[in-house]
Enzyme design. Structure first.
Site, PDB file in Angstrom:
ATOM      1  N   ALA A   1       0.828  -1.204   0.000  1.00 23.83           N
ATOM      2  CA  ALA A   1       0.000   0.000   0.000  1.00 23.83           C
ATOM      3  C   ALA A   1       0.862   1.254   0.000  1.00 23.83           C
ATOM      4  CB  ALA A   1      -0.928  -0.001   1.217  1.00 23.83           C
ATOM      5  N   TYR A   2       1.898   1.264   0.815  1.00 23.98           N
ATOM      6  CA  TYR A   2       2.778   2.424   0.876  1.00 23.98           C
ATOM      7  C   TYR A   2       3.471   2.639  -0.465  1.00 23.98           C
ATOM      8  CZ  TYR A   2       6.168   5.717   2.861  1.00 23.98           C
ATOM      9  OH  TYR A   2       6.919   6.835   3.142  1.00 23.98           O
ATOM     10  N   ALA A   3       3.978   1.549  -1.070  1.00 25.39           N
ATOM     11  CA  ALA A   3       4.643   1.665  -2.371  1.00 25.39           C
ATOM     12  C   ALA A   3       3.675   2.177  -3.432  1.00 25.39           C
ATOM     13  CB  ALA A   3       5.225   0.316  -2.782  1.00 25.39           C
TER      14      ALA A   3
ATOM     15  N   SER B   1       0.998   3.986  -2.927  1.00 24.11           N
ATOM     16  CA  SER B   1       0.636   5.379  -2.657  1.00 24.11           C
ATOM     17  C   SER B   1       1.752   6.334  -3.067  1.00 24.11           C
ATOM     18  CB  SER B   1       0.305   5.561  -1.174  1.00 24.11           C
ATOM     19  OG  SER B   1       1.445   5.445  -0.343  1.00 24.11           O
TER      20      SER B   1
END
Length: 277
Positions: free
Chosen positions: A181-183, A185
């Protein structure tokens, strides 16, 4: 007549909206903008943490305010610009630094964590950029003379309306492990930055992003304390050290002001050379 070097890096007369400014990189960048002459509007979830505001006022003499807003709520984000402008403030700089991280194996990544990370790290950035861009474009060009600190070097016939600075990541370029998810985003932040720049640079709004490398902040305490991981990270950083929040002070002032007048749509890595390896 060419601007003086000092004026290229002066933010005097500007007001900046900053998210994520209560600690770490965001706090250092908020202080840097104030040291360069900008007044600061800090967007925070609650008002009890006054450390950044108080430091700005006491150490720089600039004005600083806290506006309470919840970045997980679109209506709350949409209310930011109307609220600050109703007080007579005219922001010309937006720094989107707020972000969260959630770690799980991808095959077990919960829907709610995916939604939360994408909302805070990407959707809130788009929403605030949209509202800020619409506000700047609604103001007449006569309010942005090319000789002012916000003017000169931008698009729109030399009129610079303002600057947007988003915070990306090394995972804008790399996939990471257990952080889908972080990547996603942070990859989205880079593409959003480019998309907005394509539409707004000619209208006097420069849109850029900063991609931090491995920085010694609270978020990375576990990595720093893991001897094996720390050694592997250090071996990859040509500068031979972890970054510090203070390493972002110069770059944010550069991107916020006239010195970067012909720079837009860029993702600038502040990583000690990591991406060059």
């Amino acid at each position: 007549m060419a601007a003086s070097l000092a004026s290229l890096f002066s933010l005097s007369g500007n007001t900046a909206i900053v998210t994520g400014g209560t600690r770490g990189i965001g706090q250092a960048m908020a202080l840097a903008l104030a040291e360069a002459g900008a007044d600061i509007i800090l967007i925070q979830r609650e008002e009890s943490n006054t450390s950044t505001r108080d430091t700005i006022i006491s150490s720089t003499g600039q004005k600083a305010w806290i506006h309470v807003a919840e970045l997980s709520n679109r209506d709350s984000i949409k209310g930011i610009i109307p609220a600050v402008t109703s007080q007579g403030l005219k922001p010309s700089i937006l720094l989107n630094c707020a972000g969260i991280q959630r770690r799980h194996p991808s095959e077990k990544f919960p829907d709610e964590d995916w939604d939360e990370v994408l909302q805070i790290n990407l959707t809130s950035v788009f929403t605030l950029c949209r509202e800020f861009g619409a506000y700047l474009l609604s103001r007449p060009e006569s309010e942005f003379p090319s000789s002012s600190p916000t003017g000169g070097g931008g698009g729109g016939g030399g009129v610079r309306r303002g600057s947007i600075i988003n915070v990306a990541s090394l995972l804008t370029f790399q996939g990471g492990i257990t952080v889908p998810a972080y990547a996603a985003s942070k990859g989205g932040v880079a593409q959003l930055t480019k998309a907005l720049s394509n539409e707004w640079a000619a209208k006097g709004i420069n849109v850029n992003a900063i991609a931090p490398g491995y920085i010694a902040t609270d978020m990375n305490t576990a990595l720093i304390n893991d001897a094996d991981r720390n050694a592997g990270i250090m071996a990859r950083i040509p500068a031979g050290r972890w970054g510090k929040p203070e390493d972002f002070k110069g770059v944010v002032v550069f991107l916020a002001g006239p010195a970067s007048g012909y720079v837009s749509g860029e993702v600038l890595c502040v990583d000690g050379g990591w991406m060059g390896r």
